[in-house]
Design a protein around this motif. Structure first.
Motif, PDB file in Angstrom:
ATOM      1  N   VAL A   7      -2.598   2.351  21.987  1.00  0.00           N
ATOM      2  CA  VAL A   7      -2.120   2.134  20.637  1.00  0.00           C
ATOM      3  C   VAL A   7      -2.515   3.337  19.789  1.00  0.00           C
ATOM      4  N   GLN A   8      -1.542   3.871  19.059  1.00  0.00           N
ATOM      5  CA  GLN A   8      -1.817   5.003  18.192  1.00  0.00           C
ATOM      6  C   GLN A   8      -2.629   4.531  16.985  1.00  0.00           C
ATOM      7  N   VAL A   9      -3.729   5.168  16.767  1.00  0.00           N
ATOM      8  CA  VAL A   9      -4.564   4.826  15.631  1.00  0.00           C
ATOM      9  C   VAL A   9      -4.086   5.649  14.447  1.00  0.00           C
ATOM     10  N   VAL A  10      -3.731   4.958  13.382  1.00  0.00           N
ATOM     11  CA  VAL A  10      -3.193   5.626  12.202  1.00  0.00           C
ATOM     12  C   VAL A  10      -4.172   5.439  11.061  1.00  0.00           C
ATOM     13  N   ASP A  11      -4.448   6.520  10.367  1.00  0.00           N
ATOM     14  CA  ASP A  11      -5.313   6.443   9.200  1.00  0.00           C
ATOM     15  C   ASP A  11      -4.455   6.045   8.007  1.00  0.00           C
ATOM     16  N   PRO A  12      -4.617   4.842   7.478  1.00  0.00           N
ATOM     17  CA  PRO A  12      -3.728   4.396   6.406  1.00  0.00           C
ATOM     18  C   PRO A  12      -3.904   5.187   5.121  1.00  0.00           C
ATOM     19  N   GLN A  13      -4.972   5.930   4.998  1.00  0.00           N
ATOM     20  CA  GLN A  13      -5.174   6.702   3.776  1.00  0.00           C
ATOM     21  C   GLN A  13      -4.345   7.981   3.745  1.00  0.00           C
ATOM     22  N   SER A  14      -4.073   8.530   4.911  1.00  0.00           N
ATOM     23  CA  SER A  14      -3.364   9.807   4.912  1.00  0.00           C
ATOM     24  C   SER A  14      -1.957   9.710   5.492  1.00  0.00           C
ATOM     25  N   GLU A  15      -1.645   8.675   6.190  1.00  0.00           N
ATOM     26  CA  GLU A  15      -0.323   8.571   6.807  1.00  0.00           C
ATOM     27  C   GLU A  15       0.606   7.832   5.871  1.00  0.00           C
ATOM     28  N   ARG A  16       1.606   8.512   5.378  1.00  0.00           N
ATOM     29  CA  ARG A  16       2.525   7.940   4.403  1.00  0.00           C
ATOM     30  C   ARG A  16       3.426   6.885   5.042  1.00  0.00           C
ATOM     31  N   SER A  17       3.794   7.066   6.312  1.00  0.00           N
ATOM     32  CA  SER A  17       4.681   6.102   6.949  1.00  0.00           C
ATOM     33  C   SER A  17       3.990   4.771   7.217  1.00  0.00           C
ATOM     34  N   ALA A  18       2.656   4.784   7.171  1.00  0.00           N
ATOM     35  CA  ALA A  18       1.911   3.556   7.389  1.00  0.00           C
ATOM     36  C   ALA A  18       1.737   2.768   6.092  1.00  0.00           C
ATOM     37  N   GLY A  19       2.265   3.308   5.007  1.00  0.00           N
ATOM     38  CA  GLY A  19       2.160   2.615   3.732  1.00  0.00           C
ATOM     39  C   GLY A  19       0.973   3.059   2.913  1.00  0.00           C
ATOM     40  N   GLY A  20       0.208   3.989   3.437  1.00  0.00           N
ATOM     41  CA  GLY A  20      -0.959   4.455   2.698  1.00  0.00           C
ATOM     42  C   GLY A  20      -0.698   5.833   2.123  1.00  0.00           C
ATOM     43  N   GLY A  21      -1.738   6.542   1.880  1.00  0.00           N
ATOM     44  CA  GLY A  21      -1.635   7.885   1.340  1.00  0.00           C
ATOM     45  C   GLY A  21      -1.635   7.875  -0.170  1.00  0.00           C
ATOM     46  N   PRO A  22      -1.767   9.052  -0.698  1.00  0.00           N
ATOM     47  CA  PRO A  22      -1.800   9.117  -2.171  1.00  0.00           C
ATOM     48  C   PRO A  22      -0.449   8.727  -2.762  1.00  0.00           C
ATOM     49  N   LYS A  23      -0.485   7.931  -3.796  1.00  0.00           N
ATOM     50  CA  LYS A  23       0.745   7.520  -4.480  1.00  0.00           C
ATOM     51  C   LYS A  23       1.095   8.603  -5.493  1.00  0.00           C
ATOM     52  N   VAL A  24       2.283   9.075  -5.352  1.00  0.00           N
ATOM     53  CA  VAL A  24       2.755  10.114  -6.267  1.00  0.00           C
ATOM     54  C   VAL A  24       3.610   9.436  -7.332  1.00  0.00           C
TER      55      VAL A  24
END
Length: 157
Positions: free
Chosen positions: A136-153
């Motif tokens: 399973v690919q581990v995704v960092d929700p804070q930096s991956e935009r496709s995972a719904g996370g990341g900085p909100k612009v």
């Protein structure tokens, strides 16, 4: 004096010892000691086998492939153990690796009640090819935009 000795012989109670059988129990004790040593040696051998099987399962999971089989298995049932290890599936390997050494020992040498869940008993099995699940690919929700996370612009229109 002679009269006195005769008198003593006539009236003196003679204590007769009852017939006793003398049994030497040292050979029996020695045989029990040898038997106990044999059981201890058997227990150590079974403990080593259980530890080796568990280490094999952990190594298979770490390398995601069949690890080399344990080389120091007892000769009396080495063929059956190697056939069993060569024929078990990936979920069974996971179950063996999660179990402790005591559970593995009872699975190999115990009866039906002491088996590890979802692992077939020790018997001759046909060799299998291990098919590992895709990682399973581990995704960092804070930096991956496709995972719904990341900085909100904030967008201005």
């Amino acid at each position: 004096m002679k009269l006195w000795a005769t008198f003593l012989q006539i009236f003196q109670r003679r204590r007769e010892e009852p017939d006793r059988a003398v049994i030497d129990v040292s050979p029996y004790r020695d045989s029990l000691k040898r038997l106990d040593e044999g059981w201890q040696e058997l227990a150590k051998s079974q403990d080593r086998v259980a530890s080796q099987v568990r280490q094999w399962a952990l190594e298979c999971i770490r390398t995601r492939d069949k690890a080399p089989f344990p080389s120091k298995l007892p000769k009396d049932h080495r063929d059956v153990l190697l056939s069993w290890l060569d024929g078990i599936y990936v979920p069974e390997i996971y179950s063996i690796s999660k179990a402790d050494r005591f559970a593995v020992l009872h699975h190999i040498y115990g009866d039906r009640e002491n088996r590890i869940a979802d692992v077939r008993p020790v018997m001759r099995l046909k060799p299998t090819i291990l098919v590992w699940p895709t990682p399973v690919q581990v995704v960092d929700p804070q930096s991956e935009r496709s995972a719904g996370g990341g900085p909100k612009v904030k967008r201005y229109r």
